[in-house]
Design a protein around this motif. Structure first.
Motif, short mmCIF file in Angstrom:
data_model
loop_
_atom_site.label_atom_id
_atom_site.label_comp_id
_atom_site.label_asym_id
_atom_site.label_seq_id
_atom_site.Cartn_x
_atom_site.Cartn_y
_atom_site.Cartn_z
N TYR B 33 0.92 -1.18 0.03
CA TYR B 33 0.10 -0.06 -0.02
C TYR B 33 0.86 1.35 0.10
N PHE B 35 0.52 5.78 0.61
CA PHE B 35 -0.27 6.57 1.40
C PHE B 35 0.31 7.98 1.15
N MET B 95 3.76 0.84 2.82
CA MET B 95 3.57 -0.30 3.88
C MET B 95 3.23 -1.72 3.02
N SER B 104 4.77 -7.80 11.98
CA SER B 104 4.91 -6.36 11.89
C SER B 104 4.35 -5.58 10.73
N TYR B 105 2.95 -6.09 10.55
CA TYR B 105 1.83 -5.70 9.54
C TYR B 105 1.47 -4.32 9.82
N GLY B 106 1.59 -3.34 9.12
CA GLY B 106 1.41 -2.15 9.26
C GLY B 106 2.50 -0.84 9.62
N LYS B 107 3.59 -1.57 9.19
CA LYS B 107 4.69 -0.69 9.57
C LYS B 107 4.74 0.16 8.47
N LEU B 108 5.05 1.53 8.52
CA LEU B 108 4.92 2.69 7.41
C LEU B 108 6.46 2.87 7.44
N PHE B 110 8.33 6.03 5.60
CA PHE B 110 8.06 7.45 5.06
C PHE B 110 9.06 8.14 4.36
#
Lengths: 111, 120
Positions: B33, B35, B95, B104-108, B110
Protein backbone atom coordinates in the motif's frame (compact mmCIF):
# COMPACT_ATOMS: atom_id res chain seq x y z
CA UNK A 1 -14.81 7.60 14.04
CA UNK A 2 -12.51 5.76 16.48
CA UNK A 3 -9.47 7.73 17.60
CA UNK A 4 -6.04 7.07 19.01
CA UNK A 5 -5.46 9.21 22.09
CA UNK A 6 -2.03 10.29 23.25
CA UNK A 7 -1.09 12.00 26.50
CA UNK A 8 0.46 14.31 27.35
CA UNK A 9 0.43 16.55 24.29
CA UNK A 10 3.62 18.25 25.42
CA UNK A 11 6.17 17.22 28.03
CA UNK A 12 9.25 19.06 29.12
CA UNK A 13 11.78 17.05 31.09
CA UNK A 14 15.31 17.42 32.35
CA UNK A 15 18.09 15.40 30.81
CA UNK A 16 18.53 12.12 32.61
CA UNK A 17 14.94 11.91 33.80
CA UNK A 18 12.55 9.11 32.92
CA UNK A 19 9.47 9.86 30.85
CA UNK A 20 6.43 7.78 30.02
CA UNK A 21 4.38 8.60 26.97
CA UNK A 22 0.90 7.16 26.90
CA UNK A 23 -1.37 6.03 24.12
CA UNK A 24 -4.85 4.54 24.02
CA UNK A 25 -5.13 2.75 20.68
CA UNK A 26 -8.32 1.68 18.95
CA UNK A 27 -9.74 -1.18 20.95
CA UNK A 28 -10.14 -3.87 18.29
CA UNK A 29 -6.80 -3.24 16.60
CA UNK A 30 -4.01 -5.75 17.03
CA UNK A 31 -0.86 -3.96 15.88
CA UNK A 32 0.57 -0.92 17.59
CA UNK A 33 3.46 1.30 16.72
CA UNK A 34 5.60 4.13 18.03
CA UNK A 35 7.21 6.53 15.60
CA UNK A 36 9.49 9.49 16.22
CA UNK A 37 9.86 12.73 14.31
CA UNK A 38 12.70 15.08 15.10
CA UNK A 39 11.70 18.63 14.21
CA UNK A 40 11.86 19.23 10.47
CA UNK A 41 12.79 15.66 9.68
CA UNK A 42 10.95 12.58 8.49
CA UNK A 43 8.92 10.24 10.59
CA UNK A 44 10.98 7.25 11.77
CA UNK A 45 9.81 3.86 12.94
CA UNK A 46 10.73 3.02 16.53
CA UNK A 47 8.95 -0.18 17.50
CA UNK A 48 6.01 -2.41 16.68
CA UNK A 49 3.97 -4.36 19.21
CA UNK A 50 1.79 -7.36 18.55
CA UNK A 51 0.30 -10.02 20.80
CA UNK A 52 1.67 -8.29 23.87
CA UNK A 53 5.25 -8.28 22.78
CA UNK A 54 7.68 -6.36 20.62
CA UNK A 55 7.60 -7.71 17.07
CA UNK A 56 10.19 -5.41 15.54
CA UNK A 57 12.36 -2.53 16.67
CA UNK A 58 14.64 -0.10 14.94
CA UNK A 59 18.25 0.81 15.70
CA UNK A 60 16.95 3.90 17.48
CA UNK A 61 15.09 1.74 20.00
CA UNK A 62 18.00 0.97 22.30
CA UNK A 63 18.05 -0.17 25.91
CA UNK A 64 16.83 3.23 27.09
CA UNK A 65 13.46 2.58 25.48
CA UNK A 66 10.75 0.16 26.49
CA UNK A 67 7.11 -0.40 25.61
CA UNK A 68 4.31 -2.20 27.32
CA UNK A 69 0.57 -2.63 27.30
CA UNK A 70 -0.06 -3.48 30.93
CA UNK A 71 -3.85 -3.42 31.09
CA UNK A 72 -4.92 -4.25 27.56
CA UNK A 73 -5.78 -0.66 26.75
CA UNK A 74 -2.95 1.77 27.46
CA UNK A 75 0.15 1.40 25.33
CA UNK A 76 3.17 3.16 26.79
CA UNK A 77 6.61 4.19 25.63
CA UNK A 78 9.16 4.71 28.38
CA UNK A 79 12.47 6.45 27.98
CA UNK A 80 14.59 5.61 31.01
CA UNK A 81 17.17 8.36 30.98
CA UNK A 82 16.39 11.07 28.48
CA UNK A 83 19.04 12.75 26.35
CA UNK A 84 18.86 16.07 24.55
CA UNK A 85 18.61 14.22 21.23
CA UNK A 86 15.42 12.50 22.39
CA UNK A 87 13.63 15.81 21.88
CA UNK A 88 11.09 15.04 19.17
CA UNK A 89 7.47 14.41 18.39
CA UNK A 90 6.41 10.88 19.30
CA UNK A 91 3.46 9.34 17.52
CA UNK A 92 1.51 6.26 18.46
CA UNK A 93 -0.30 4.41 15.66
CA UNK A 94 -2.92 1.72 15.73
CA UNK A 95 -3.29 -0.51 12.68
CA UNK A 96 -6.25 -2.15 11.00
CA UNK A 97 -6.63 -3.76 7.61
CA UNK A 98 -7.00 -0.40 5.93
CA UNK A 99 -3.92 1.24 7.40
CA UNK A 100 -2.72 3.25 10.35
CA UNK A 101 -4.56 5.67 12.57
CA UNK A 102 -2.21 8.09 14.27
CA UNK A 103 -2.59 9.81 17.58
CA UNK A 104 -2.06 13.54 17.73
CA UNK A 105 1.44 13.04 19.12
CA UNK A 106 3.43 13.99 22.18
CA UNK A 107 5.99 16.73 21.84
CA UNK A 108 8.89 15.82 24.10
CA UNK A 109 11.38 18.53 24.97
CA UNK A 110 14.49 17.54 26.89
CA UNK A 111 16.34 20.41 28.52
CA UNK B 1 14.13 -3.03 2.96
CA UNK B 2 11.94 -0.38 1.46
CA UNK B 3 12.94 3.18 0.71
CA UNK B 4 10.76 6.17 -0.10
CA UNK B 5 12.12 9.31 -1.73
CA UNK B 6 10.51 12.70 -2.01
CA UNK B 7 12.79 14.85 -4.11
CA UNK B 8 10.98 18.16 -3.61
CA UNK B 9 11.78 19.63 -0.18
CA UNK B 10 9.48 22.60 -0.79
CA UNK B 11 6.73 23.52 -3.23
CA UNK B 12 4.46 26.49 -3.53
CA UNK B 13 1.24 27.12 -5.41
CA UNK B 14 -1.31 29.87 -5.81
CA UNK B 15 -4.72 29.38 -4.32
CA UNK B 16 -7.11 27.61 -6.75
CA UNK B 17 -4.24 26.27 -8.84
CA UNK B 18 -3.12 22.66 -9.17
CA UNK B 19 0.09 21.24 -7.75
CA UNK B 20 1.74 17.83 -7.98
CA UNK B 21 4.01 16.36 -5.33
CA UNK B 22 6.41 13.60 -6.35
CA UNK B 23 7.29 10.36 -4.62
CA UNK B 24 9.33 7.37 -5.72
CA UNK B 25 9.94 4.19 -3.81
CA UNK B 26 11.97 1.06 -3.99
CA UNK B 27 10.79 -2.37 -2.95
CA UNK B 28 11.00 -6.01 -3.95
CA UNK B 29 7.45 -6.59 -2.73
CA UNK B 30 4.65 -7.10 -5.22
CA UNK B 31 1.74 -6.37 -2.93
CA UNK B 32 1.75 -3.25 -0.81
CA UNK B 33 0.00 0.00 0.00
CA UNK B 34 1.04 3.57 -0.56
CA UNK B 35 -0.18 6.59 1.36
CA UNK B 36 0.00 10.33 1.43
CA UNK B 37 -0.16 11.94 4.84
CA UNK B 38 -0.63 15.62 5.57
CA UNK B 39 1.06 17.22 8.57
CA UNK B 40 -0.17 20.76 9.27
CA UNK B 41 1.60 23.08 11.73
CA UNK B 42 -0.20 21.30 14.57
CA UNK B 43 2.01 18.32 13.60
CA UNK B 44 -0.87 15.87 13.59
CA UNK B 45 -0.60 13.14 10.93
CA UNK B 46 -3.69 13.13 8.72
CA UNK B 47 -4.29 10.49 6.08
CA UNK B 48 -4.97 12.11 2.72
CA UNK B 49 -5.20 9.18 0.34
CA UNK B 50 -4.42 5.47 0.07
CA UNK B 51 -3.56 3.28 -2.91
CA UNK B 52 -3.43 -0.50 -3.06
CA UNK B 53 -0.70 -1.71 -5.40
CA UNK B 54 -2.87 -4.40 -6.93
CA UNK B 55 -5.36 -1.81 -8.14
CA UNK B 56 -4.64 -0.27 -11.51
CA UNK B 57 -7.13 2.54 -10.97
CA UNK B 58 -5.67 5.63 -9.37
CA UNK B 59 -7.19 6.60 -6.04
CA UNK B 60 -9.07 9.88 -5.70
CA UNK B 61 -10.46 11.72 -2.68
CA UNK B 62 -12.27 14.91 -3.63
CA UNK B 63 -9.56 17.39 -4.70
CA UNK B 64 -6.76 14.87 -4.12
CA UNK B 65 -5.74 12.25 -6.63
CA UNK B 66 -2.71 10.12 -7.26
CA UNK B 67 -0.78 8.98 -10.31
CA UNK B 68 0.40 5.50 -9.43
CA UNK B 69 2.93 4.01 -11.83
CA UNK B 70 3.81 0.59 -10.43
CA UNK B 71 6.47 -0.33 -12.97
CA UNK B 72 8.22 2.99 -12.47
CA UNK B 73 7.67 2.83 -8.69
CA UNK B 74 6.25 6.30 -8.73
CA UNK B 75 3.38 7.66 -6.66
CA UNK B 76 2.62 11.35 -7.11
CA UNK B 77 -0.10 13.39 -5.41
CA UNK B 78 -2.11 15.95 -7.32
CA UNK B 79 -3.98 18.62 -5.40
CA UNK B 80 -6.55 20.46 -7.48
CA UNK B 81 -8.12 23.81 -6.60
CA UNK B 82 -5.54 24.37 -3.86
CA UNK B 83 -6.79 25.98 -0.69
CA UNK B 84 -4.97 27.90 2.03
CA UNK B 85 -5.74 25.06 4.41
CA UNK B 86 -3.69 22.70 2.25
CA UNK B 87 -0.53 24.40 3.49
CA UNK B 88 1.33 21.64 5.32
CA UNK B 89 4.14 19.11 5.14
CA UNK B 90 3.16 16.13 2.99
CA UNK B 91 4.65 12.68 3.50
CA UNK B 92 4.57 9.75 1.14
CA UNK B 93 4.60 6.38 2.91
CA UNK B 94 4.88 2.69 2.04
CA UNK B 95 3.39 -0.31 3.82
CA UNK B 96 3.78 -4.00 2.98
CA UNK B 97 0.63 -6.02 2.56
CA UNK B 98 -0.33 -8.24 5.41
CA UNK B 99 0.81 -11.82 5.19
CA UNK B 100 -0.08 -14.74 7.36
CA UNK B 101 2.22 -14.99 10.33
CA UNK B 102 3.51 -11.50 9.84
CA UNK B 103 4.07 -9.72 13.12
CA UNK B 104 4.93 -6.30 11.81
CA UNK B 105 1.90 -5.64 9.72
CA UNK B 106 1.29 -1.96 9.30
CA UNK B 107 4.85 -0.69 9.53
CA UNK B 108 5.16 2.52 7.54
CA UNK B 109 8.28 3.73 5.79
CA UNK B 110 8.14 7.48 5.18
CA UNK B 111 9.75 9.81 2.70
CA UNK B 112 11.49 12.96 3.81
CA UNK B 113 8.46 15.14 3.25
CA UNK B 114 7.56 18.08 1.04
CA UNK B 115 6.57 21.41 2.54
CA UNK B 116 3.68 22.81 0.51
CA UNK B 117 2.76 26.47 0.81
CA UNK B 118 -0.44 27.75 -0.75
CA UNK B 119 -0.36 31.49 -1.44
CA UNK B 120 -3.47 33.67 -1.58
Amino acid sequence: EPEVTQTPSHQVTQMGQEVILRCVPISNHLYFYWYRQILGQKVEFLVSFYNNEISEKSEIFDDQFSVERPDGSNFTLKIRSTKLEDSAMYFCASVSGTGSTFGSGTRLTVV
Amino acid sequence: AQTVTQSQPEMSVQEAETVTLSCTYDTSENNYYLFWYKQPPSRQMILVIRQEAYKQQNATENRFSVNFQKAAKSFSLKISDSQLGDTAMYFCAFMKQWNAGGTSYGKLTFGQGTILTVHP
